[in-house]
Write an enzyme that holds these catalytic residues in place. Structure first.
Site, PDB file in Angstrom:
ATOM      1  N   ASP A 161     -58.859 -84.961  59.652  1.00  0.00           N
ATOM      2  CA  ASP A 161     -59.034 -85.956  58.593  1.00  0.00           C
ATOM      3  C   ASP A 161     -58.174 -85.658  57.361  1.00  0.00           C
ATOM      4  OD1 ASP A 161     -60.126 -88.183  57.459  1.00  0.00           O
ATOM      5  OD2 ASP A 161     -62.073 -87.281  56.990  1.00  0.00           O
ATOM      6  N   GLU A 275     -55.414 -93.074  62.364  1.00  0.00           N
ATOM      7  CA  GLU A 275     -56.082 -93.790  61.268  1.00  0.00           C
ATOM      8  C   GLU A 275     -55.250 -93.669  60.004  1.00  0.00           C
ATOM      9  OE1 GLU A 275     -60.349 -93.606  60.824  1.00  0.00           O
ATOM     10  OE2 GLU A 275     -60.195 -93.321  58.656  1.00  0.00           O
TER      11      GLU A 275
HETATM   12 ZN    ZN Z   1     -61.865 -90.240  53.188  1.00  0.00          ZN
END
Ligand code: ZN
Length: 504
Positions: A161, A275
């Site tokens: 992430d 993403e």
């Molecule tokens: Zn975030």
């Protein structure tokens, strides 16, 4: 047989996997959990990739080994569903786990709500890994051991992430991550929002046009004075809007395209979830800006499975949505239409934990084309557990967190105030867990995890982390119950449409 050769082993039933004539499981031992492998003695060479103590009794060779990186890698070669995989467009939920012990609770919640939510059990941002001192491999392996312990065989994703550089990608790719979230926020020109047209013109000229494979004139031809009909929502783009969008997001688009190409060149089998997240910016992403980002990324050949705009309202850490739900709903309807018509791709809800007020809208407007991303809330449930089972340790962590809050909050969206947090000194032990339901105390505890987990005493010994982990291991069932209860509330709105779609 096993009990005879290793009487001290307590096999965790849910973890037991029999594949052909091999048998794998986790066992509780006085020195913590261990991997147990049993294979026919004639096949003992198949344990060559593992480490641990092996012994042969009769026709069976048994190996008892640590939950190490080497054993994790060797086991993934034996049991395919222990390796993360891309999830594509399935309705999905991310369960960031800063301590690496929460996966059994996440699995329990998923099982309880039913439906077909695709889980991301391994998920950590580069910032979180830096703050907790964990490597991408440790994050991924911890989730994998949790998956084995809970017997979850339906597959899972692994989300690296908020990646910012190719070096971030390398580290996470190497560890086996399958979902890459690129955060180009350093390349977003937030000042474009309030800037006057005459300052935007030179900024537009200065964009990296060759990287964008574009020119100012071509950009204008594609957008200026056009009405984009997006599934019934008309987005009108004029000169001012496109110049502002390009100045604000042009460099970010170029950066994302570069990171995407880097991944394409380095992912061996070519399959991964991608993403794009611009959620950590000051101002909301307008519909015209979302349209610009999506159309430009597509033009540059980028393909992605999810995108996180910065929505209207406030998505603060660990607390519910702040703003009018009706405003969010109207705003999201158009973002969802853009995502449907320009991919399709999922809309991703970052800082998504505890946003109970907007889940129904998010699910309804996206039709389930949505990803819920949570990170710190499992750590908070660990603290809730601690408040119940070791109130003394919880009190020390709380006091320490209060002292770190002002410094640690700098890189997070929070508004919790120290002058409003309850004083633990006057509280009974039984009331401590209630601090996890207090807005201000919750945010204090949420953003100070890195300081807590890496704090050391004068002799350089860990101040809290070892004791915290030991307490959670000792009270594993209590921790799993807290995580499960908390996540069922999150997942119910997301499970329902999946079930209904399945029936339709
Ligand atoms: Zn975030």
């Amino acid at each position: 047989m096993l009990a005879n050769t290793h009487p001290e082993l307590q096999v965790i039933d849910a973890s037991r996997v029999r594949a052909a004539d091999r048998d794998w499981s986790l066992a509780r031992t006085p020195v913590g959990p261990r991997l147990v492998a049993r294979v026919p003695a004639a096949d003992a060479a198949s344990l060559g990739g593992f480490e641990g103590e092996a012994g042969t009794s009769g026709s069976t060779t048994t190996l008892v080994g640590p939950l190490s990186a080497r054993n994790a890698a060797a086991l993934r070669r034996q049991i395919l569903w222990l390796a993360p995989r891309p999830l594509g467009l399935a309705t999905s939920a991310g369960f960031g786990d800063r301590l690496g012990l929460a996966t059994p609770g996440h699995v329990a919640a998923l099982r309880q709500v039913g439906g077909s939510i695709a889980p991301v059990f391994a998920q950590q941002s580069i910032r979180e890994m830096a703050r907790t001192g964990r490597t991408p491999q440790q994050v991924l392996d911890a989730a994998m051991w949790g998956v084995l312990a809970a017997g979850w065989r339906e597959g899972f994703g692994a989300d690296a992430d908020h990646l910012k550089t190719p070096a971030d990608i390398d580290a996470c790719l190497q560890a086996g991550f399958t979902w890459f979230t690129i955060d180009p926020s350093e390349h977003v020109e937030a000042a474009a929002d309030g800037a006057a047209p005459d300052t935007l013109a030179p900024a537009l000229r200065a964009l990296p046009w060759s990287h964008l494979e574009d020119t100012e004139a071509a950009l204008r031809t594609r957008y200026v004075d056009r009405d984009f009909d997006v599934d019934g929502h008309v987005i009108r783009v004029d000169e001012a809007a496109i110049v502002r969008a390009a100045v604000k997001y042009g460099r970010a688009v170029a950066h994302v395209a570069q990171m995407y190409r880097y991944l394409r060149a380095h992912v061996v089998d070519g399959a991964f979830d991608f993403e794009v997240s611009v959620d950590e910016t000051e101002s909301p992403t307008s519909h015209a800006e979302h349209l610009y980002v999506a159309r430009e990324l597509r033009r540059l050949g980028v393909r992605w499975t999810s995108l996180a705009p910065r929505y209207v309202g406030r998505f603060e850490k660990g607390v519910d949505y702040i703003g009018e739900v009706a405003d969010f709903d109207r705003d999201l309807a158009v973002h969802a239409a853009i995502a449907r018509t320009h991919g399709p791709y999922k809309l991703s809800l970052h800082s998504g934990s505890d946003k109970f007020a907007i889940y129904p809208s998010a699910v309804a407007r996206t039709g389930g084309l949505v990803h819920l991303k949570t990170a710190g809330t499992s750590y908070l449930e660990a603290l809730r557990t601690l408040a119940q089972v070791e109130p003394g340790l919880f009190r020390r962590i709380y006091a320490f967190s209060l002292g770190k809050y002002e410094a640690d909050r700098a890189s997070y969206h929070v508004s919790g105030r120290l002058d409003r947090v309850p004083a633990a000194e006057t509280m009974d032990d039984g009331a401590l867990a209630g601090l996890l339901d207090d807005f201000d105390a919750r945010q204090v505890l949420h953003v100070t995890y890195g300081s807590v987990l890496t704090a050391r005493d004068a002799d350089n010994r860990p101040l809290f982390v070892d004791a915290l982990m030991a307490a959670l291991r000792e009270h594993a069932a209590a921790y799993t119950t807290c995580v499960e209860r908390h996540f069922v509330r999150h997942l119910v709105p997301f499970a329902r449409p999946a079930v209904e779609r399945g029936r339709a």
